[in-house]
Design a protein around this motif. Structure first.
Motif, PDB file in Angstrom:
ATOM      1  N   THR A  62      40.698  33.237  22.662  1.00 25.17           N
ATOM      2  CA  THR A  62      41.657  32.309  22.056  1.00 25.17           C
ATOM      3  C   THR A  62      43.023  32.547  22.666  1.00 25.17           C
ATOM      4  OG1 THR A  62      42.075  33.888  20.276  1.00 25.17           O
ATOM      5  CG2 THR A  62      40.375  32.221  19.893  1.00 25.17           C
ATOM      6  N   GLY A  63      43.684  31.452  23.013  1.00 23.09           N
ATOM      7  CA  GLY A  63      45.023  31.572  23.558  1.00 23.09           C
ATOM      8  C   GLY A  63      45.033  31.844  25.045  1.00 23.09           C
ATOM      9  N   PRO A  64      46.229  31.984  25.618  1.00 21.60           N
ATOM     10  CA  PRO A  64      46.359  32.194  27.063  1.00 21.60           C
ATOM     11  C   PRO A  64      45.945  33.593  27.481  1.00 21.60           C
ATOM     12  CG  PRO A  64      48.502  32.372  25.996  1.00 21.60           C
ATOM     13  CD  PRO A  64      47.527  31.937  24.931  1.00 21.60           C
ATOM     14  N   VAL A  65      45.808  33.779  28.794  1.00 25.13           N
ATOM     15  CA  VAL A  65      45.509  35.098  29.331  1.00 25.13           C
ATOM     16  C   VAL A  65      46.675  36.034  29.019  1.00 25.13           C
ATOM     17  CG1 VAL A  65      45.033  36.409  31.426  1.00 25.13           C
ATOM     18  CG2 VAL A  65      44.148  34.085  31.180  1.00 25.13           C
ATOM     19  N   PRO A  66      46.408  37.237  28.485  1.00 18.51           N
ATOM     20  CA  PRO A  66      47.515  38.162  28.218  1.00 18.51           C
ATOM     21  C   PRO A  66      48.314  38.452  29.486  1.00 18.51           C
ATOM     22  CG  PRO A  66      45.458  38.964  27.253  1.00 18.51           C
ATOM     23  CD  PRO A  66      45.105  37.789  28.114  1.00 18.51           C
ATOM     24  N   ALA A  67      49.596  38.666  29.303  1.00 20.35           N
ATOM     25  CA  ALA A  67      50.452  38.954  30.451  1.00 20.35           C
ATOM     26  C   ALA A  67      50.056  40.287  31.064  1.00 20.35           C
ATOM     27  CB  ALA A  67      51.916  38.991  30.018  1.00 20.35           C
ATOM     28  N   ALA A  68      50.122  40.355  32.394  1.00 23.26           N
ATOM     29  CA  ALA A  68      49.776  41.580  33.112  1.00 23.26           C
ATOM     30  C   ALA A  68      50.988  42.503  33.113  1.00 23.26           C
ATOM     31  CB  ALA A  68      49.348  41.265  34.539  1.00 23.26           C
ATOM     32  N   THR A  69      51.067  43.364  32.112  1.00 27.43           N
ATOM     33  CA  THR A  69      52.147  44.343  32.030  1.00 27.43           C
ATOM     34  C   THR A  69      51.524  45.729  31.924  1.00 27.43           C
ATOM     35  OG1 THR A  69      52.208  44.024  29.636  1.00 27.43           O
ATOM     36  CG2 THR A  69      53.771  42.756  30.963  1.00 27.43           C
ATOM     37  N   PRO A  70      50.905  46.204  33.025  1.00 27.29           N
ATOM     38  CA  PRO A  70      50.148  47.449  32.955  1.00 27.29           C
ATOM     39  C   PRO A  70      51.042  48.673  32.813  1.00 27.29           C
ATOM     40  CG  PRO A  70      50.299  46.699  35.210  1.00 27.29           C
ATOM     41  CD  PRO A  70      50.919  45.628  34.369  1.00 27.29           C
ATOM     42  N   ALA A  71      50.465  49.696  32.163  1.00 31.14           N
ATOM     43  CA  ALA A  71      51.172  50.972  32.114  1.00 31.14           C
ATOM     44  C   ALA A  71      51.237  51.586  33.504  1.00 31.14           C
ATOM     45  CB  ALA A  71      50.475  51.908  31.136  1.00 31.14           C
ATOM     46  N   ALA A  72      50.202  51.337  34.290  1.00 28.98           N
ATOM     47  CA  ALA A  72      50.190  51.822  35.678  1.00 28.98           C
ATOM     48  C   ALA A  72      50.808  50.753  36.574  1.00 28.98           C
ATOM     49  CB  ALA A  72      48.760  52.112  36.114  1.00 28.98           C
ATOM     50  N   PRO A  73      51.516  51.153  37.635  1.00 31.51           N
ATOM     51  CA  PRO A  73      52.173  50.169  38.497  1.00 31.51           C
ATOM     52  C   PRO A  73      51.175  49.411  39.360  1.00 31.51           C
ATOM     53  CG  PRO A  73      52.444  52.376  39.387  1.00 31.51           C
ATOM     54  CD  PRO A  73      51.790  52.540  38.041  1.00 31.51           C
ATOM     55  N   VAL A  74      51.573  48.205  39.759  1.00 26.55           N
ATOM     56  CA  VAL A  74      50.775  47.430  40.707  1.00 26.55           C
ATOM     57  C   VAL A  74      50.735  48.199  42.026  1.00 26.55           C
ATOM     58  CG1 VAL A  74      50.686  45.285  42.030  1.00 26.55           C
ATOM     59  CG2 VAL A  74      51.326  45.237  39.618  1.00 26.55           C
ATOM     60  N   PRO A  75      49.560  48.384  42.603  1.00 22.35           N
ATOM     61  CA  PRO A  75      49.466  49.209  43.816  1.00 22.35           C
ATOM     62  C   PRO A  75      50.221  48.606  44.990  1.00 22.35           C
ATOM     63  CG  PRO A  75      47.396  48.071  43.392  1.00 22.35           C
ATOM     64  CD  PRO A  75      48.246  47.879  42.175  1.00 22.35           C
ATOM     65  N   ALA A  76      50.690  49.480  45.868  1.00 20.09           N
ATOM     66  CA  ALA A  76      51.444  49.045  47.038  1.00 20.09           C
ATOM     67  C   ALA A  76      50.540  48.641  48.185  1.00 20.09           C
ATOM     68  CB  ALA A  76      52.392  50.157  47.496  1.00 20.09           C
ATOM     69  N   SER A  77      49.233  48.989  48.094  1.00 16.35           N
ATOM     70  CA  SER A  77      48.300  48.623  49.156  1.00 16.35           C
ATOM     71  C   SER A  77      46.907  48.486  48.572  1.00 16.35           C
ATOM     72  CB  SER A  77      48.312  49.680  50.279  1.00 16.35           C
ATOM     73  OG  SER A  77      47.868  50.929  49.773  1.00 16.35           O
ATOM     74  N   LEU A  78      46.065  47.778  49.303  1.00  9.78           N
ATOM     75  CA  LEU A  78      44.653  47.610  48.949  1.00  9.78           C
ATOM     76  C   LEU A  78      43.818  48.135  50.108  1.00  9.78           C
ATOM     77  CD1 LEU A  78      44.873  43.965  47.534  1.00  9.78           C
ATOM     78  CD2 LEU A  78      44.495  46.035  46.185  1.00  9.78           C
ATOM     79  N   PRO A  79      42.606  48.648  49.853  1.00 11.67           N
ATOM     80  CA  PRO A  79      41.918  48.790  48.568  1.00 11.67           C
ATOM     81  C   PRO A  79      42.616  49.792  47.652  1.00 11.67           C
ATOM     82  CG  PRO A  79      40.375  48.981  50.399  1.00 11.67           C
ATOM     83  CD  PRO A  79      41.756  49.090  50.965  1.00 11.67           C
ATOM     84  N   ASP A  80      42.326  49.646  46.343  1.00 12.07           N
ATOM     85  CA  ASP A  80      42.898  50.537  45.344  1.00 12.07           C
ATOM     86  C   ASP A  80      41.975  50.555  44.142  1.00 12.07           C
ATOM     87  OD1 ASP A  80      45.469  51.982  44.213  1.00 12.07           O
ATOM     88  OD2 ASP A  80      44.791  50.581  42.665  1.00 12.07           O
ATOM     89  N   HIS A  81      41.689  51.752  43.638  1.00 12.24           N
ATOM     90  CA  HIS A  81      40.920  51.941  42.410  1.00 12.24           C
ATOM     91  C   HIS A  81      39.647  51.091  42.387  1.00 12.24           C
ATOM     92  CE1 HIS A  81      40.045  52.829  38.223  1.00 12.24           C
ATOM     93  NE2 HIS A  81      41.011  53.732  38.272  1.00 12.24           N
ATOM     94  N   ASP A  82      38.838  51.243  43.397  1.00 14.12           N
ATOM     95  CA  ASP A  82      37.554  50.545  43.528  1.00 14.12           C
ATOM     96  C   ASP A  82      37.694  49.056  43.829  1.00 14.12           C
ATOM     97  OD1 ASP A  82      36.767  53.028  42.732  1.00 14.12           O
ATOM     98  OD2 ASP A  82      35.684  52.399  40.953  1.00 14.12           O
ATOM     99  N   VAL A  83      38.909  48.543  44.019  1.00 13.30           N
ATOM    100  CA  VAL A  83      39.125  47.117  44.250  1.00 13.30           C
ATOM    101  C   VAL A  83      39.467  46.896  45.718  1.00 13.30           C
ATOM    102  CG1 VAL A  83      40.524  45.102  43.680  1.00 13.30           C
ATOM    103  CG2 VAL A  83      39.898  46.741  41.892  1.00 13.30           C
ATOM    104  N   GLN A  84      38.684  46.037  46.369  1.00 11.81           N
ATOM    105  CA  GLN A  84      38.978  45.651  47.747  1.00 11.81           C
ATOM    106  C   GLN A  84      39.688  44.302  47.771  1.00 11.81           C
ATOM    107  OE1 GLN A  84      35.972  46.442  50.889  1.00 11.81           O
ATOM    108  NE2 GLN A  84      34.553  46.690  49.181  1.00 11.81           N
ATOM    109  N   CYS A  85      40.417  44.046  48.843  1.00 12.82           N
ATOM    110  CA  CYS A  85      41.016  42.731  49.042  1.00 12.82           C
ATOM    111  C   CYS A  85      39.908  41.741  49.413  1.00 12.82           C
ATOM    112  CB  CYS A  85      42.061  42.788  50.150  1.00 12.82           C
ATOM    113  SG  CYS A  85      42.672  41.152  50.641  1.00 12.82           S
ATOM    114  N   PRO A  86      39.812  40.586  48.740  1.00 10.07           N
ATOM    115  CA  PRO A  86      38.788  39.605  49.083  1.00 10.07           C
ATOM    116  C   PRO A  86      38.942  39.029  50.482  1.00 10.07           C
ATOM    117  CG  PRO A  86      39.672  39.179  46.895  1.00 10.07           C
ATOM    118  CD  PRO A  86      40.568  40.200  47.535  1.00 10.07           C
ATOM    119  N   LEU A  87      40.122  39.152  51.070  1.00 11.21           N
ATOM    120  CA  LEU A  87      40.360  38.615  52.408  1.00 11.21           C
ATOM    121  C   LEU A  87      40.156  39.663  53.499  1.00 11.21           C
ATOM    122  CD1 LEU A  87      43.624  36.595  51.711  1.00 11.21           C
ATOM    123  CD2 LEU A  87      41.321  35.687  51.966  1.00 11.21           C
TER     124      LEU A  87
END
Length: 470
Positions: A106-131
């Protein structure tokens, strides 16, 4: 740019994005706003925006009407015909890949305000760049990444460009970092699942060149959502997420996400006390990524867990030996070497942790202290591979397993001492442990209760207190 057409030099060919770019060109040439054109044809300005971004299919009648209004000499009609022809040659996606694995919130997607900072590079934490996959890339600055993520989730017609793709992957990595401290459906889970729904919304009408990128984003978000559900103690919805992640990963030709999902599905089989299913999922890892030592290691590890649960000592020991051999073979570190969970140290951590669980299960079933000591050696090696402060849930699980190994070696005093860091002053478990840690605690508690007649009142009391905090 991945999805933003050049407004001056219009591309050749025939896709819906190219038609949209041509529509934008002629609308601006005529001096019309999106709202004015929408009012003239009976549409809202957002519908015109979706047409121009290629996010909506136009009818031939509407295109002819716009041709006349803008005086294009039929150019839009011809472009639309080319786009329809190109769309006709694109296979339709299976219906299940056009639906998220979980009901809409219900409602919009919650705002992305993580306690951890957005990473400065990819891959990061098991996440690869789709490109760019495992080769590495740099996402936008944190504030820009969060803004692009919000725009993508709020407006299905917003352009899908390189920066937005990088932002979505980077925000996912940040949410997973935050999830290490906030397991459950809220917070990181809400952002990830909401983003997944926004990604899937675009898949149905996506042009061919965007499908693979969106499918990979969907696969990674679905796997992340499933992992949070699994650790939150919701195995049924976790399995739904993993199953859908497999389909999207196959569409994106993404074997690493397929292997990750299958590994977690094998774990769910173990939690259900279903070694046959656990083994089947583990064997599928080889088919998802054939000819790679890391996939063979993960498959053998999963099969070791399954055969141990079934009580097959020979098969378990054989699979553990094979998993360790794969780690040391040339070629284990290939193109995936920059993917964190496939890095040599992380893969060795998985093998030692999984080996300790399999050997512990055998020791518990056979009352063989030799197997318990081997399990203890593997669990201790896995714990030593964790850096200080890293993966607190994994550290807690390995701590419980070490205590359990001591218990299986008929040493309850050392077992309870090893468990002490995870207990409150009244000797009950600390609150907030993920489901997999609670599962380990329940197994240890059951063995304490079973052995209480032999080990005395202290074991019985410890079993009672562990049960009170479970």
């Amino acid at each position: 740019m991945l999805g933003a057409p050049n407004p001056v030099e219009l591309p050749d060919g025939g896709t819906r994005q190219e038609f949209g770019a041509l529509l934008r060109h002629w609308r601006r040439h005529a001096g019309w706003t999106q709202a004015q054109l929408g009012a003239a044809v009976g549409y809202d300005h957002t519908a015109v925006s979706r047409l121009e971004h290629g996010a909506r299919r136009a009818t031939p009648r509407l295109v002819r009407q716009i041709d006349e209004l803008l005086g294009t000499g039929g150019e839009l009609t011809r472009s639309h015909a080319r786009a329809e022809s190109a769309e006709g040659g694109r296979p339709a996606l299976p219906p299940h890949l056009l639906r998220p694995p979980l009901p809409p919130g219900t409602g919009p997607v919650p705002a992305a305000t993580p306690a951890a900072p957005v990473p400065a590079s990819l891959p990061d934490h098991d996440v690869q760049c789709p490109l760019h996959g495992a080769t590495g890339c740099q996402p936008p600055p944190p504030a820009t990444a969060v803004a692009l993520h919000a725009a993508f989730c709020a407006d299905p017609a917003a352009p899908l460009d390189t920066d937005t793709v990088h932002a979505l992957a980077a925000v996912l990595g940040a949410q997973l970092h935050s999830a290490e401290r906030a397991v459950g459906e809220r917070g990181p889970g809400g952002v990830i699942e909401g983003t997944l729904r926004a990604v899937v919304t675009r898949l149905a009408d996506a042009p061919a060149r965007h499908r693979r990128v969106l499918a990979r984003l969907a696969a990674e978000h679905a796997h992340a959502a499933g992992s949070l559900r699994l650790h939150g103690g919701r195995p049924a919805t976790a399995m739904a997420c993993f199953d859908r992640a497999l389909g999207w990963a196959a569409l994106a030709d993404d074997p690493t996400t397929q292997a990750a999902a299958l590994s977690d599905m094998a774990v769910l089989g173990l939690l259900d006390d279903d070694p046959a299913s656990a083994g089947d999922y583990a064997r599928e890892i080889r088919r998802a990524a054939p000819g790679r030592h890391w996939s063979d290691a993960l498959a053998d590890l999963g099969e070791a867990r399954a055969t141990a649960l079934a009580g097959d000592i020979r098969a378990t020991v054989r699979h553990i030996g094979r998993a360790r051999q794969h780690l040391d073979r040339p070629g284990t570190v290939a193109a995936e070497e920059h993917v964190p969970w496939l890095a040599p140290a992380a893969l060795r951590l998985r093998v030692e942790s999984g080996s300790s669980a399999a050997l512990r299960d055998l020791a518990a079933a056979t009352a063989d202290p030799r197997l318990a000591r081997r399990a203890l050696t593997a669990a201790t090696a896995a714990l030593e591979l964790l850096g200080d402060g890293q993966l607190p849930a994994a550290r807690a699980m390995l701590t419980v397993r070490i205590a359990d190994c001591h218990l299986c070696a008929d040493d309850p005093h050392t077992a309870l001492a090893a468990l002490a860091p995870l207990l409150t002053p009244d000797r009950t478990p600390l609150p907030g442990f993920p489901a997999l840690v609670r599962h380990e605690l329940r197994g240890l508690r059951g063995r304490l209760a079973t052995g209480a007649d032999r080990w005395g009142p202290a074991a019985a009391e410890a079993a009672m207190r562990l049960g009170a905090g479970a």
